[in-house]
Scaffold this active site. Structure first.
Site, PDB file in Angstrom:
ATOM      1  N   ASP A  99       0.816  -1.214   0.000  1.00 31.61           N
ATOM      2  CA  ASP A  99       0.000   0.000   0.000  1.00 31.61           C
ATOM      3  C   ASP A  99       0.850   1.264   0.000  1.00 31.61           C
ATOM      4  O   ASP A  99       2.027   1.258   0.364  1.00 31.61           O
ATOM      5  CB  ASP A  99      -0.956   0.016   1.193  1.00 31.61           C
ATOM      6  CG  ASP A  99      -0.234  -0.159   2.531  1.00 31.61           C
ATOM      7  OD1 ASP A  99       0.809  -0.833   2.574  1.00 31.61           O
ATOM      8  OD2 ASP A  99      -0.720   0.372   3.548  1.00 31.61           O
ATOM      9  N   GLU A 165      -0.493  -2.188   5.194  1.00 32.43           N
ATOM     10  CA  GLU A 165       0.500  -2.162   6.271  1.00 32.43           C
ATOM     11  C   GLU A 165       0.452  -0.838   7.016  1.00 32.43           C
ATOM     12  O   GLU A 165       0.699  -0.783   8.224  1.00 32.43           O
ATOM     13  CB  GLU A 165       1.902  -2.392   5.699  1.00 32.43           C
ATOM     14  CG  GLU A 165       2.986  -2.581   6.769  1.00 32.43           C
ATOM     15  CD  GLU A 165       3.486  -1.287   7.391  1.00 32.43           C
ATOM     16  OE1 GLU A 165       3.794  -1.286   8.602  1.00 32.43           O
ATOM     17  OE2 GLU A 165       3.534  -0.257   6.683  1.00 32.43           O
ATOM     18  N   GLU A 166       0.118   0.233   6.303  1.00 32.97           N
ATOM     19  CA  GLU A 166       0.039   1.542   6.940  1.00 32.97           C
ATOM     20  C   GLU A 166      -1.202   1.688   7.815  1.00 32.97           C
ATOM     21  O   GLU A 166      -1.387   2.708   8.482  1.00 32.97           O
ATOM     22  CB  GLU A 166       0.042   2.648   5.871  1.00 32.97           C
ATOM     23  CG  GLU A 166       1.282   2.687   4.998  1.00 32.97           C
ATOM     24  CD  GLU A 166       2.539   3.115   5.752  1.00 32.97           C
ATOM     25  OE1 GLU A 166       2.413   3.511   6.923  1.00 32.97           O
ATOM     26  OE2 GLU A 166       3.626   3.049   5.164  1.00 32.97           O
ATOM     27  N   HIS A 397       7.807   8.792   4.529  1.00 35.01           N
ATOM     28  CA  HIS A 397       6.508   9.440   4.761  1.00 35.01           C
ATOM     29  C   HIS A 397       6.547  10.944   4.463  1.00 35.01           C
ATOM     30  O   HIS A 397       5.742  11.693   5.025  1.00 35.01           O
ATOM     31  CB  HIS A 397       6.004   9.193   6.194  1.00 35.01           C
ATOM     32  CG  HIS A 397       5.570   7.782   6.443  1.00 35.01           C
ATOM     33  ND1 HIS A 397       4.479   7.461   7.220  1.00 35.01           N
ATOM     34  CD2 HIS A 397       6.058   6.596   6.017  1.00 35.01           C
ATOM     35  CE1 HIS A 397       4.339   6.139   7.265  1.00 35.01           C
ATOM     36  NE2 HIS A 397       5.301   5.595   6.530  1.00 35.01           N
TER      37      HIS A 397
END
Length: 426
Positions: A99, A165-166, A397
């Protein structure tokens, strides 16, 4: 003389064993351009958690083309490929997360993401700002290479491409937890699992790893503060939830600075979002704080959660308001099995070079790979993705996050050899 010859033969044999199979190595080097192309495709076409439909389709098509047994739709968009070796043995899993993040890319790349989507009701750019695009490409490369060498596999390799996963959107399930719930570690039952994460601050060619806790447990918290609205010119007529929120945030940090034994393990409390108010001259009725707690010690985790819950309520009450908290566990500690890690380090040094595998300290980032490690022994490590000589890499990020594609081949080598060594030396 005979003893000397025997010794030389032993040295030559050991040196030979300490190298990758020549035919596998050649296939990895041959596939490098394809791996880079895959990575750039996924980078240009990112999808948010639980929405990775096109990503999953491309992965599934590739695995099917290799003749694997392929399962799709696991945990909504997850894909699993099963490669059975020609010889019986154990089952090893290799995992990649797929993702992307709600981040608008600022890089000027030919494969820059221009994708947008709605995240929590707000239009946002979408970007692989954490390197999951590289993880997908690396594991697709491993699948292609190992599928050509089933005669060298004693057992089964399970390729797990994991969504979310986030973290799944609020109100939804997803990620490793849901994959496990839906049986990803069964049929065939997995005996061990490996995963990697690219790192923008680690030079290409370098691998970092440590036994036991390598990444933190992650909690998501929400604090709802209730006050009493009034005109901004007459604060004494109300109860200011913004003031209370400021005091709560300040109080939370004293839990870290004054109550947590940071000599034993690090811990972090971060408030990442505050929502309150509509106008400059109106004291609102409520406020909401959203943030995260990161811990590497279970006792510290329990203490911090308990004290934050108590403190939010007590501070709000002291100022005439009320505060309630909600908690959601995102990950547990990413724990590398010590015995498995020792063997993995030997393999990683073989593929990367003795001096290119480094010990590291635990970090307060979190990974839901940790849920797989709760069920089966696993090892998680970091792969260099920074151009050597870069003195100012951009963090994960962020809109400027950047990875050097030349680091991907080592990832393919590492996961391929870890799988082979686990199966063939068990």
């Amino acid at each position: 003389m005979k003893n000397i010859l025997y010794f030389l033969l032993l040295v030559i044999t050991c040196n030979t064993q300490a190298q990758m199979d020549a035919s596998i190595l050649k296939d990895i080097e041959t596939i490098e351009d394809k791996v880079i192309d895959w990575r750039r495709y996924f980078h240009a076409n990112p999808e948010l958690s639980n929405k990775e439909f096109k990503t999953a389709a491309k992965i599934a098509d590739h695995l099917k083309s290799l003749g694997m047994e392929v399962q799709t739709g696991i945990a909504i968009t997850g894909v699993v490929g099963v490669l059975k070796g020609d010889n019986p043995g154990k089952v090893v899993a290799l995992r990649a997360d797929i993702d992307a993040l709600p981040v608008t890319e600022r890089n000027d790349l030919p494969y820059k993401s221009t994708v947008t989507d709605t995240f929590l009701g707000t239009e946002s750019g979408v970007m692989h700002a954490c390197g999951h695009d590289t993880h997908i490409a690396i594991l697709m490369g491993v699948a292609e290479v190992l599928s050509k060498h089933k005669d060298k596999i004693n057992g089964t390799v399970k390729f797990i491409f994991q969504p979310a996963e986030e973290g799944p959107p609020p109100g939804e399930e997803g990620g490793a937890k849901l994959m496990i719930k839906e049986g990803v570690l069964e049929n065939p039952k997995v005996d061990a699992i490996y995963g990697l994460h690219i790192n923008s601050g680690t030079p290409v060619g370098t691998i970092k790893v440590k036994p036991e806790g390598i990444m933190a447990a992650v909690e998501r918290f929400e604090v709802h503060v209730e006050g009493k609205g009034s005109h901004g010119s007459a604060p004494w007529a109300g109860v200011d939830p913004i003031l209370i929120s400021a005091k709560i945030i300040d109080g939370f940090q004293t839990i870290i600075s004054r109550e947590s034994n940071l000599i034993d393990a690090p811990a972090v409390i971060t408030v990442g979002k505050i929502t309150s108010g509509t106008r400059f001259n109106v004291i609102p009725e409520s406020a909401e704080l959203i943030g995260t707690v990161r811990t590497l010690d279970s006792n510290m985790r329990e203490h911090i959660i308990k004290r934050m819950t108590e403190m939010a309520s007590d501070i709000a009450e002291a100022y005439g308001g009320k505060a309630t908290m909600k908690w959601r566990n995102q990950t547990v500690v990413t724990y590398n099995d010590p015995a498995l890690t020792t063997k993995a380090v030997n393999t990683l040094k073989m593929v990367a070079g003795e001096n290119n595998v480094e010990d590291m300290k635990a970090i307060t980032g979190g990974e839901d790979f940790s849920y797989f490690q709760e069920k089966v022994p696993g090892v998680y490590f970091f792969l260099g993705g920074m151009t050597p000589g870069n003195t100012n890499p951009y963090p994960h990020h962020t809109p400027d996050f950047l990875i050097d594609d030349s680091g991907l081949t080592l990832g393919v080598k590492a996961l391929s050899q870890l799988a082979l060594d686990y199966l063939n030396k068990s």
